[in-house]
Design an enzyme around this catalytic site. Structure first.
Site, PDB file in Angstrom:
ATOM      1  N   TYR A 175      -1.642  -0.485   9.963  1.00  0.00           N
ATOM      2  CA  TYR A 175      -2.113  -0.900   8.969  1.00  0.00           C
ATOM      3  C   TYR A 175      -0.511   0.001   8.042  1.00  0.00           C
ATOM      4  CZ  TYR A 175      -3.638  -0.487   3.945  1.00  0.00           C
ATOM      5  OH  TYR A 175      -4.047  -1.087   2.600  1.00  0.00           O
ATOM      6  N   SER A 199       0.751  -0.985   0.095  1.00  0.00           N
ATOM      7  CA  SER A 199       0.134   0.505  -0.186  1.00  0.00           C
ATOM      8  C   SER A 199       0.660   1.361   0.123  1.00  0.00           C
ATOM      9  CB  SER A 199      -0.899  -0.095   1.333  1.00  0.00           C
ATOM     10  OG  SER A 199      -1.731   1.822   1.545  1.00  0.00           O
TER      11      SER A 199
END
Ligand SMILES: NC(=O)c1ccc[n+]([C@@H]2O[C@H](COP(=O)([O-])OP(=O)(O)OC[C@H]3O[C@@H](n4cnc5c(N)ncnc54)[C@H](OP(=O)(O)O)[C@@H]3O)[C@@H](O)[C@H]2O)c1
Ligand SMILES: *[C@@H]1O[C@H](CO)[C@@H](O)[C@H](O)[C@H]1NC(C)=O
Ligand SMILES: *[C@@H]1O[C@H](CO)[C@@H](O)[C@H](O)[C@H]1NC(C)=O
Length: 368
Positions: A230, A217
């Site tokens: 995350y 990501s």
């Protein structure tokens, strides 16, 4: 006069070299980091040496590099190659499973729930080659079972690619407030899950000299606010990749890392994160004494988060095309950054002083 002519002509050649390289990056739609660096080098070199001789050398060199570059962009034939994708229930994994199936790949979609609506839809809409496999990436037994099924089905045709896509966002809020359980859960799915799947299927990839693709990501490379859990798990995945990429090169297994920007997927649309918020037991938070304050604070971010969603792109095709490139190109890139502005963020973070990055990050962030 001759000197002036030389300079003008040299500058023109230098410019064409720049443009050539620039168009090459545009054409592939995938910001190859190396190519962009090359543009920088070229630009610098052109400024310093406007003489005809050096410009000619530069020009021929960039033509040569461009030829090598473009020949690597050629896509290999699909030929019913077998591909395993994790997290096919929804979002990018779901769309990718359908897309690769349409292109003629033999797709194995690992799903978190084989009886869920996502799995149901895949079975209904995809071709006969398609298989749905029950595979929670945090469950070693399910990975083993999936492995046996894949081996049985591909026989000696081998498995061409594994796409580590399954991932969770956890609870996006201030790092101090994120409960430990969300940190651990993010690591379990996004990092350990991907490692375990990779380890299980590597023997098959080695045999086919195939491809390993991880969906990391942007948040794993750039420190975005509220993404401590995350982002850390994705950063771990990115680092592990960088090591494995080098170790696996002797087996001719090529590895790519996809770092998408914001895309609207069901994860965001169904606001799964918001459900998390509601379910979270704030009594386990270290801030129990300020429990209601923290709770109010986090709920107030809910509205901001919904607003962020409206900025995310609902067109997944940039991600799908980049993953297809990583799987099929003769020479895939190491990094892909689909999504508008994703690459700019990486550049901003990598090349600017912390103060400047922090200023822009705070300025642009929806969360204050
Ligand atoms: N969308 C973006 O803008 C964006 C940006 C950067 C990175 N990414 C990454 O791209 C990947 C796909 O994300 P997405 O946007 O498509 O989100 P998504 O819609 O939530 O898809 C994630 C998928 O993984 C599945 N999953 C969750 N836990 C799992 C487990 N333990 N085992 C197996 N599967 C599991 C989910 O299943 P359920 O549906 O059943 O929960 C879901 O199908 C993720 O790795 C994500 O971090 C996305
Ligand atoms: C799906 O349904 C079957 C049959 O009812 C059941 O055996 C299986 O455990 C279910 N799978 C999951 C992941 O719930
Ligand atoms: C992908 O993740 C796996 C497991 O974490 C790792 O072995 C591999 O090197 C990674 N590859 C890339 C390119 O990210």
């Amino acid at each position: 006069m001759g000197g002036l002519f030389n300079e003008v002509f040299g500058a023109l050649l230098g410019q064409s070299a720049l443009l050539l390289v620039f168009f090459a990056t545009q054409e592939s739609r995938t910001g190859g980091r190396k190519v962009v660096c090359l543009v920088g080098l070229w630009g610098g070199a052109c400024l310093f040496s406007l003489s005809l001789f050096w410009s000619l050398i530069l020009f021929s060199l960039s033509c040569f590099l461009l030829c090598i570059y473009l020949s690597g962009q050629e896509l290999l034939p699909v030929d019913q190659k077998a591909v395993l994708i994790t997290g096919g229930d929804s979002g990018i994994g779901h769309a990718l499973s359908k897309y690769l199936d349409q292109l003629g790949f033999t797709v194995f979609a690992g799903v978190l729930n084989e009886n869920g609506s996502g799995a149901e839809e895949l079975r209904r809409t995809c071709s006969k080659r398609f298989s749905v496999l029950q595979m929670d990436v945090t469950d070693p037994q399910q990975i083993k079972d999936a492995y046996s099924k894949v081996v049985q089905k591909v026989q000696n045709r081998g498995l061409w690619a594994v796409v580590n896509n399954a991932g969770i966002l956890g609870l996006p809020t201030d790092g101090e407030l994120i409960p430990m359980i969300h940190y651990k859960r993010c690591m379990d799915v996004n990092f350990f899950g991907a490692v375990e799947v990779t380890k299980a299927f590597l023997p098959l990839l080695r045999k086919s000299k195939g491809r390993l693709v991880n969906i990391s990501s942007m948040a794993g490379g750039v420190p975005f606010l509220k993404m401590a859990a995350y982002g850390s798990s994705k950063a771990a995945l990115t680092m592990f990749s960088a090591v494995m990429r080098q170790e696996l090169s002797k087996w001719e297994v090529k590895v790519s890392n996809i770092q998408p920007g914001g895309f609207q997927t069901s994860r965001y649309l169904s606001l799964r994160a918001l459900q998390c918020w509601r379910k979270t037991s704030w009594t386990t938070s270290p801030l129990t004494c300020r429990r209601s304050t923290a709770g109010d604070y986090i709920l107030a971010q809910k509205n901001v988060f919904s607003k962020v969603l409206t900025y995310a792109s609902s067109d997944l095709s940039p991600v799908l095309l980049d993953i297809q490139h990583a799987i099929s190109a003769k020479r895939p890139f190491t990094f892909y950054t689909p999504g508008s502005g994703a690459y700019l963020w990486f550049c901003l973070f990598s090349f600017s002083p912390t103060g400047i990055f922090d200023y822009f990050n705070k300025k642009i962030s929806y969360f204050k």
